[in-house]
Design an enzyme around this catalytic site. Structure first.
Site, PDB file in Angstrom:
ATOM      1  CD  GLU A   1      -2.437   1.328   2.766  1.00 58.06           C
ATOM      2  OE1 GLU A   1      -2.807   0.272   3.343  1.00 58.06           O
ATOM      3  OE2 GLU A   1      -2.594   2.455   3.265  1.00 58.06           O
TER       4      GLU A   1
ATOM      5  NE  ARG B   1      -0.260   8.198   5.103  1.00 59.13           N
ATOM      6  CZ  ARG B   1      -0.306   7.281   6.051  1.00 59.13           C
ATOM      7  NH1 ARG B   1       0.637   7.226   6.965  1.00 59.13           N
ATOM      8  NH2 ARG B   1      -1.300   6.427   6.100  1.00 59.13           N
TER       9      ARG B   1
ATOM     10  CB  THR C   1      -3.138   8.361   2.565  1.00 59.16           C
ATOM     11  OG1 THR C   1      -2.131   7.492   3.095  1.00 59.16           O
ATOM     12  CG2 THR C   1      -3.399   9.456   3.584  1.00 59.16           C
TER      13      THR C   1
ATOM     14  CE  LYS D   1      -6.302   2.929   7.443  1.00 66.72           C
ATOM     15  NZ  LYS D   1      -4.945   2.758   6.957  1.00 66.72           N
TER      16      LYS D   1
HETATM   17  C1  3PG Z   1      -2.000   3.649   8.046  1.00 71.03           C
HETATM   18  O1  3PG Z   1      -2.143   4.463   7.164  1.00 71.03           O
HETATM   19  O2  3PG Z   1      -2.571   2.555   8.029  1.00 71.03           O
HETATM   20  C2  3PG Z   1      -1.177   4.010   9.218  1.00 71.03           C
HETATM   21  O3  3PG Z   1      -0.402   5.127   8.992  1.00 71.03           O
HETATM   22  C3  3PG Z   1      -0.328   2.896   9.683  1.00 71.03           C
HETATM   23  O4  3PG Z   1      -0.034   3.162  10.996  1.00 71.03           O
HETATM   24  P1  3PG Z   1       1.398   2.784  11.583  1.00 71.03           P
HETATM   25  O5  3PG Z   1       2.364   3.747  10.978  1.00 71.03           O
HETATM   26  O6  3PG Z   1       1.244   2.979  13.079  1.00 71.03           O
HETATM   27  O7  3PG Z   1       1.687   1.389  11.205  1.00 71.03           O
END
Ligand code: 3PG
Length: 186
Positions: free
Chosen positions: A42, A46, A71, A131
């Site tokens: 994924e 960002r 995102t 999610k």
């Molecule tokens: C996401 O987008 O799923 C999160 O940023 C993941 O969170 P993590 O960085 O705590 O794994």
């Protein structure tokens, strides 16, 4: 349902959430994931380089990996994912503007929820896979156990604070199909 996101989730119990900043990271990320036997990624929206990273990653490794986008927070981004033919889309949340576009995209997608009302809202649309984000801040394992008894038809991919030492515990829950996170690739 949700353009068959279940297939992606079932084939990929661990979904690495990766932010790519420049071209030189692409081969390294692929090698690191392959070494762990992981066949999906994924790529988050960002970084300024994100769209190029998605296109390049897909071009180089799209045959051996499911290259998805994370995102996703706007209709414009959904449309771009459609144009690029990405393997799946992940959103940290859900707005009414995004609903139709997600459904009509033809691309497997999983929207983010954290609270019971958000889950119910998604269920009203007819969706069953969410999610759970940010899992660590919204009750983690215990919250998922509660959601399991209340929303017995719903399955989750928790992300947020999942790591090497707790991901198996999450995966052992009946209502968790896969887990995601940035811990997979540092
Ligand atoms: C996401 O987008 O799923 C999160 O940023 C993941 O969170 P993590 O960085 O705590 O794994």
């Amino acid at each position: 349902m949700q353009n068959n996101i279940l297939d992606i989730l079932e084939r990929n119990p661990i979904i690495p959430v990766v932010s790519i900043h420049e071209e030189s990271e692409i081969d390294k990320v692929y090698s690191a994931l392959s070494a762990k036997g992981i066949t999906c990624i994924e790529i988050t929206l960002r970084t300024p380089y994100a769209w190029e990273a998605i296109a390049e990653f897909k071009k180089r490794y799209g045959k051996s990996m499911d290259v998805g986008v994370g995102t996703v927070i706007s209709v414009q981004q959904i449309n771009k994912c459609v144009d690029m033919g990405v393997a799946f889309m992940v959103s940290p949340g859900l707005t009414s503007t995004m609903v139709q576009n997600l459904e009509h995209s033809g691309i497997p997608f999983i929207p983010g929820v954290a609270t019971p009302s958000e889950i119910i809202r998604g269920m009203e649309i007819g969706w069953r896979y969410f999610k759970f984000f940010p899992a660590n801040l919204y009750g983690g394992i215990e919250a998922l156990k509660s959601y399991g008894s209340v929303f017995y038809e719903v399955k989750f991919c928790p992300t947020g604070g999942i790591n090497e030492s707790n991901h198996q515990e999450y995966l052992s829950l009946d209502n968790v199909i896969s887990v995601g996170g940035s811990w997979v690739i540092k």
